[in-house]
Design a protein around this motif. Structure first.
Motif: not given
Length: 102
Positions: A20-25, A64-73, A77-80
């Motif tokens: 499940r965690r791999l699929e979520a990633e 874009m990624l930085t902003e998306a990680r800031r506003v999308t919980p 949760e995933g590794a950057s």
């Protein structure tokens, strides 16, 4: 001179939790790839409409990624690291595609 060759076969058995965690990633990485495609298309259309040459490189995609990680919980949760690698891979494939077009 005559070196032998070895062949190895590995089978990975994952627990349901690990799967499940791999699929979520994977889902997060696929979402980032799709966002990169959308951003690239948007910049291309804006460049054509304005008659100017706009670029959509890794620096803009990293922002874009930085902003998306800031506003999308769920994204945060995933590794950057794999997410940043997706951006680098997208930039490489996009650059090759543009080079092939020319």
């Amino acid at each position: 001179k005559d070196s032998g060759h070895a062949r190895y076969t590995f089978r990975v058995r994952l627990s349901n939790t690990a799967r499940r965690r791999l699929e979520a990633e994977w889902d997060r990485c696929r979402w980032i790839w799709n966002e990169c495609v959308a951003k690239s298309k948007q910049v291309h259309v804006q460049g054509k409409a304005g008659g100017e040459k706009l670029t959509c490189g890794p620096a803009q995609l990293d922002k874009m990624l930085t902003e998306a990680r800031r506003v999308t919980p769920w994204l945060a949760e995933g590794a950057s690291v794999p997410q940043q690698q997706v951006i680098r891979d997208f930039a490489t494939s996009r650059a090759k595609a543009l080079k092939d077009i020319k």
